[in-house]
Design a protein around this motif. Sequence first.
Motif, PDB file in Angstrom:
ATOM      1  N   ARG A   1      14.825  -5.922  -3.904  1.00 40.73           N
ATOM      2  CA  ARG A   1      14.883  -7.306  -3.420  1.00 40.73           C
ATOM      3  C   ARG A   1      13.828  -7.540  -2.350  1.00 40.73           C
ATOM      4  NH1 ARG A   1      17.516 -10.046   0.784  1.00 40.73           N
ATOM      5  NH2 ARG A   1      18.012 -12.222   0.304  1.00 40.73           N
ATOM      6  N   ARG A   2      13.038  -8.603  -2.527  1.00 39.76           N
ATOM      7  CA  ARG A   2      11.993  -8.957  -1.574  1.00 39.76           C
ATOM      8  C   ARG A   2      12.200 -10.401  -1.120  1.00 39.76           C
ATOM      9  NH1 ARG A   2      10.079  -5.202  -5.046  1.00 39.76           N
ATOM     10  NH2 ARG A   2       8.526  -3.697  -4.291  1.00 39.76           N
ATOM     11  N   THR A   3      12.267 -10.607   0.193  1.00 36.77           N
ATOM     12  CA  THR A   3      12.462 -11.961   0.708  1.00 36.77           C
ATOM     13  C   THR A   3      11.151 -12.734   0.766  1.00 36.77           C
ATOM     14  OG1 THR A   3      12.264 -11.090   2.969  1.00 36.77           O
ATOM     15  CG2 THR A   3      14.475 -11.313   2.068  1.00 36.77           C
ATOM     16  N   PHE A   4      10.036 -12.027   0.615  1.00 39.04           N
ATOM     17  CA  PHE A   4       8.718 -12.659   0.535  1.00 39.04           C
ATOM     18  C   PHE A   4       7.865 -11.805  -0.388  1.00 39.04           C
ATOM     19  CE2 PHE A   4       4.278 -13.032   1.747  1.00 39.04           C
ATOM     20  CZ  PHE A   4       4.097 -14.406   1.813  1.00 39.04           C
ATOM     21  N   ARG A   5       7.055 -12.454  -1.221  1.00 36.72           N
ATOM     22  CA  ARG A   5       6.194 -11.737  -2.149  1.00 36.72           C
ATOM     23  C   ARG A   5       4.760 -12.221  -1.979  1.00 36.72           C
ATOM     24  NH1 ARG A   5       9.254  -9.198  -6.262  1.00 36.72           N
ATOM     25  NH2 ARG A   5       7.382  -9.022  -7.550  1.00 36.72           N
ATOM     26  N   VAL A   6       3.839 -11.281  -1.918  1.00 34.94           N
ATOM     27  CA  VAL A   6       2.423 -11.633  -1.832  1.00 34.94           C
ATOM     28  C   VAL A   6       2.018 -12.322  -3.133  1.00 34.94           C
ATOM     29  CG1 VAL A   6       0.074 -10.786  -1.569  1.00 34.94           C
ATOM     30  CG2 VAL A   6       1.950  -9.659  -0.357  1.00 34.94           C
ATOM     31  N   PRO A   7       1.476 -13.540  -3.071  1.00 37.46           N
ATOM     32  CA  PRO A   7       1.037 -14.195  -4.304  1.00 37.46           C
ATOM     33  C   PRO A   7      -0.198 -13.502  -4.889  1.00 37.46           C
ATOM     34  CG  PRO A   7       0.383 -15.489  -2.392  1.00 37.46           C
ATOM     35  CD  PRO A   7       1.255 -14.380  -1.880  1.00 37.46           C
ATOM     36  N   LEU A   8      -0.354 -13.607  -6.183  1.00 38.60           N
ATOM     37  CA  LEU A   8      -1.520 -13.074  -6.896  1.00 38.60           C
ATOM     38  C   LEU A   8      -1.729 -11.576  -6.639  1.00 38.60           C
ATOM     39  CD1 LEU A   8      -4.058 -15.988  -6.273  1.00 38.60           C
ATOM     40  CD2 LEU A   8      -2.557 -15.640  -8.252  1.00 38.60           C
ATOM     41  N   SER A   9      -0.633 -10.853  -6.473  1.00 39.62           N
ATOM     42  CA  SER A   9      -0.760  -9.395  -6.311  1.00 39.62           C
ATOM     43  C   SER A   9      -1.078  -8.767  -7.665  1.00 39.62           C
ATOM     44  CB  SER A   9       0.548  -8.821  -5.764  1.00 39.62           C
ATOM     45  OG  SER A   9       0.466  -7.432  -5.603  1.00 39.62           O
ATOM     46  N   PRO A  10      -1.982  -7.783  -7.730  1.00 42.91           N
ATOM     47  CA  PRO A  10      -2.607  -7.038  -6.637  1.00 42.91           C
ATOM     48  C   PRO A  10      -3.954  -7.595  -6.160  1.00 42.91           C
ATOM     49  CG  PRO A  10      -3.101  -5.965  -8.697  1.00 42.91           C
ATOM     50  CD  PRO A  10      -2.255  -7.158  -9.045  1.00 42.91           C
ATOM     51  N   LEU A  11      -4.328  -8.801  -6.592  1.00 38.73           N
ATOM     52  CA  LEU A  11      -5.634  -9.335  -6.216  1.00 38.73           C
ATOM     53  C   LEU A  11      -5.767  -9.537  -4.717  1.00 38.73           C
ATOM     54  CD1 LEU A  11      -8.390 -10.534  -6.844  1.00 38.73           C
ATOM     55  CD2 LEU A  11      -7.263 -12.746  -7.253  1.00 38.73           C
ATOM     56  N   LEU A  12      -4.811 -10.242  -4.100  1.00 38.82           N
ATOM     57  CA  LEU A  12      -4.932 -10.512  -2.662  1.00 38.82           C
ATOM     58  C   LEU A  12      -4.834  -9.234  -1.816  1.00 38.82           C
ATOM     59  CD1 LEU A  12      -3.128 -13.935  -2.125  1.00 38.82           C
ATOM     60  CD2 LEU A  12      -5.529 -13.424  -2.598  1.00 38.82           C
TER      61      LEU A  12
ATOM     62  N   PHE B   1      -5.032 -11.929   4.668  1.00 37.71           N
ATOM     63  CA  PHE B   1      -4.741 -11.085   3.512  1.00 37.71           C
ATOM     64  C   PHE B   1      -3.782  -9.958   3.902  1.00 37.71           C
ATOM     65  CE2 PHE B   1      -9.075 -12.490   1.858  1.00 37.71           C
ATOM     66  CZ  PHE B   1      -8.530 -13.386   0.960  1.00 37.71           C
ATOM     67  N   SER B   2      -4.064  -9.339   5.042  1.00 40.16           N
ATOM     68  CA  SER B   2      -3.192  -8.256   5.493  1.00 40.16           C
ATOM     69  C   SER B   2      -1.837  -8.783   5.935  1.00 40.16           C
ATOM     70  CB  SER B   2      -3.865  -7.490   6.640  1.00 40.16           C
ATOM     71  OG  SER B   2      -5.060  -6.875   6.209  1.00 40.16           O
ATOM     72  N   ALA B   3      -1.813  -9.993   6.522  1.00 40.99           N
ATOM     73  CA  ALA B   3      -0.546 -10.575   6.972  1.00 40.99           C
ATOM     74  C   ALA B   3       0.390 -10.828   5.795  1.00 40.99           C
ATOM     75  CB  ALA B   3      -0.797 -11.874   7.729  1.00 40.99           C
ATOM     76  N   LEU B   4      -0.164 -11.214   4.657  1.00 38.46           N
ATOM     77  CA  LEU B   4       0.659 -11.416   3.468  1.00 38.46           C
ATOM     78  C   LEU B   4       1.341 -10.114   3.058  1.00 38.46           C
ATOM     79  CD1 LEU B   4      -1.790 -13.663   1.400  1.00 38.46           C
ATOM     80  CD2 LEU B   4       0.372 -14.390   2.426  1.00 38.46           C
TER      81      LEU B   4
ATOM     82  N   VAL C   1      -2.589  -1.318   0.571  1.00 38.56           N
ATOM     83  CA  VAL C   1      -2.340  -0.354  -0.493  1.00 38.56           C
ATOM     84  C   VAL C   1      -0.835  -0.144  -0.678  1.00 38.56           C
ATOM     85  CG1 VAL C   1      -2.659   2.042  -1.232  1.00 38.56           C
ATOM     86  CG2 VAL C   1      -4.543   0.816  -0.132  1.00 38.56           C
ATOM     87  N   ALA C   2      -0.113  -0.065   0.440  1.00 36.66           N
ATOM     88  CA  ALA C   2       1.321   0.220   0.392  1.00 36.66           C
ATOM     89  C   ALA C   2       2.091  -0.844  -0.376  1.00 36.66           C
ATOM     90  CB  ALA C   2       1.876   0.352   1.809  1.00 36.66           C
ATOM     91  N   VAL C   3       1.717  -2.117  -0.210  1.00 37.57           N
ATOM     92  CA  VAL C   3       2.470  -3.175  -0.877  1.00 37.57           C
ATOM     93  C   VAL C   3       2.306  -3.085  -2.400  1.00 37.57           C
ATOM     94  CG1 VAL C   3       0.690  -4.989  -0.893  1.00 37.57           C
ATOM     95  CG2 VAL C   3       3.093  -5.612  -0.675  1.00 37.57           C
ATOM     96  N   VAL C   4       1.129  -2.663  -2.852  1.00 34.12           N
ATOM     97  CA  VAL C   4       0.901  -2.503  -4.295  1.00 34.12           C
ATOM     98  C   VAL C   4       1.674  -1.296  -4.825  1.00 34.12           C
ATOM     99  CG1 VAL C   4      -0.844  -2.057  -6.064  1.00 34.12           C
ATOM    100  CG2 VAL C   4      -1.352  -3.620  -4.176  1.00 34.12           C
ATOM    101  N   VAL C   5       1.649  -0.199  -4.063  1.00 37.16           N
ATOM    102  CA  VAL C   5       2.364   1.011  -4.482  1.00 37.16           C
ATOM    103  C   VAL C   5       3.857   0.747  -4.601  1.00 37.16           C
ATOM    104  CG1 VAL C   5       2.987   3.360  -3.803  1.00 37.16           C
ATOM    105  CG2 VAL C   5       0.628   2.575  -3.528  1.00 37.16           C
ATOM    106  N   LEU C   6       4.437   0.052  -3.605  1.00 39.02           N
ATOM    107  CA  LEU C   6       5.879  -0.207  -3.640  1.00 39.02           C
ATOM    108  C   LEU C   6       6.239  -1.149  -4.784  1.00 39.02           C
ATOM    109  CD1 LEU C   6       8.416   0.608  -2.094  1.00 39.02           C
ATOM    110  CD2 LEU C   6       8.212  -1.504  -0.766  1.00 39.02           C
ATOM    111  N   ARG C   7       5.351  -2.071  -5.111  1.00 34.16           N
ATOM    112  CA  ARG C   7       5.590  -2.947  -6.268  1.00 34.16           C
ATOM    113  C   ARG C   7       5.689  -2.110  -7.549  1.00 34.16           C
ATOM    114  NH1 ARG C   7       3.876  -8.507  -6.605  1.00 34.16           N
ATOM    115  NH2 ARG C   7       4.251  -9.497  -4.583  1.00 34.16           N
ATOM    116  N   ARG C   8       4.844  -1.076  -7.645  1.00 40.98           N
ATOM    117  CA  ARG C   8       4.831  -0.246  -8.857  1.00 40.98           C
ATOM    118  C   ARG C   8       6.008   0.720  -8.900  1.00 40.98           C
ATOM    119  NH1 ARG C   8      -0.210  -0.231 -11.452  1.00 40.98           N
ATOM    120  NH2 ARG C   8      -1.147  -2.289 -11.144  1.00 40.98           N
ATOM    121  N   THR C   9       6.333   1.332  -7.751  1.00 39.50           N
ATOM    122  CA  THR C   9       7.379   2.356  -7.741  1.00 39.50           C
ATOM    123  C   THR C   9       8.783   1.783  -7.641  1.00 39.50           C
ATOM    124  OG1 THR C   9       7.139   2.608  -5.333  1.00 39.50           O
ATOM    125  CG2 THR C   9       5.830   4.074  -6.728  1.00 39.50           C
TER     126      THR C   9
END
Length: 495
Positions: A428-439, A96-99, A415-423
């Motif tokens: 551009r993201r070369t990889f995106r965590v699937p099912l965010s913010p659930l995972l 989960f953290s690796a994603l 937490v940081a990945v969710v915050v950056l998605r919102r702000t």
Amino acid sequence: MLDQGAPPHDRTATAPAPRGVAARLMRRKPVERLVAEGGHGEGGSLRRSLGLWQLTMISIGATLGTGIFVVLGNAVPKAGPAVTLSFVIAGLTALFSALSYAELAGTIPVSGSSYSYAYATMGELIAWVCGWCLLLEYGVSVAAVAVGWGEYLNELLDGTLGVTIPTALSAPPGDGGIFNLPALIVVLLAMVFLLGGAKESARANTIMVCVKIAALVLFCAIGFMGFKSGNYSHFMPLGMAGVSGAAGTLFFSYIGFDAASTAGEEAKNAQRDLPRAIMLSLVIVTALYVLVAAVAVGAKPWRQFNDSEAALAQIMKDVTGQSFWATLLAACAVIAIASVVLTVLYGQTRILFAMSRDGLVPKVFAKVHPKTGAPRANTVIVSVFCGVLAAAIPLGQLADATSIGTLFAFALVNVAVVVLRRTRPAMRRTFRVPLSPLLPALGFGFCIWMMGSLSAVTWIVFGVWMAVGLVFYFVYGYRRSRLATGEDLAVTAEK
């Protein structure tokens, strides 16, 4: 490469420092400025020389070996045969953290790893806390693994020359010795490689990783000959509490997957290769961990695991009745564990490099040698500190202290990945965590749960460490931060 939502030096980067203590503690460093400063140090720059293969080998090198060659003997008495389930739980938590790491590493490809991600999303104080946890994660894990290296070195010496290093010189105080000399030696050897530069260190690491994978495959082939299904008859003798406790300790075995993220400023194509290297290395390592743990417990009753850091070599000897195979495995382990020390020490120096460049720790850690492109003073200081720590502190205490620092840092990354998605949703993201913010939420929850399974002593050590870190920040970093002074290292370096 990034989105065009803000120029390289946007108003956030050049505006006056925010007024008020609370505002200054929450000041964030713009992603564009983090990326623009990439590679720049005091007096020189890091060199971009690492491709996908080298980055993956760095992650595997930093990860594979700690849990199997060293910590397995400590974890089995806690969980029994269910230690295989402990590895799965720890691996799932790491996944989960690796994603989240993969998304942020592709978006913010810098050397600071989760420290830099927190700086861009949650502010300077949280970034400092995260960076201080990373110092615990990387620095202390170097020492912990170095302790295990000495155990296998003794196995090798005993099998080849019939001699061993006296306990007084091969164990720390509290474990019957005075000073762990082998642990100090392996850290200093890693230091020598790192002083040669990232490319040279990566080449040596790749060779050592191939050796360690071959050693584990050999162990599985021989250990399977002694496999007894009866050893699994009481699969979970200590209950789920034992499984989670062992998982908390074994999480120490997974910390290396984020090592590739510390190479963000030395990767040829960081945005493309970092996410791939992180995910690929975690899959390979988890599969090997579970396989080797299953064979080990099947070949030896769990009650006979006695906290030995050289458990696999002992199993080889018991199964074959010959010392040759155990000696061969010990030789491979000496090389394999040395690669963990090398790559984790590399990660530690690069995180300190990023913190120093931001002004939060002394400038000496950001000085780069113009010929090798390596932060030499940084490498020497960190190596000597970790070597002395390895020589003086018992392994078990080191491993648990590393786990709690790692889990806390990983929780912040989720937490940081969710915050950056919102702000910054358009970035551009070369990889995106699937099912965010659930995972990411699951990753955060698993980290907090595993932290709760660690001992009270570990929490006390963590609390003291964090208190010391906060004192250092308010005495030194709070006023010297480059965001506070308005100094831009990237501009300075280009002039």
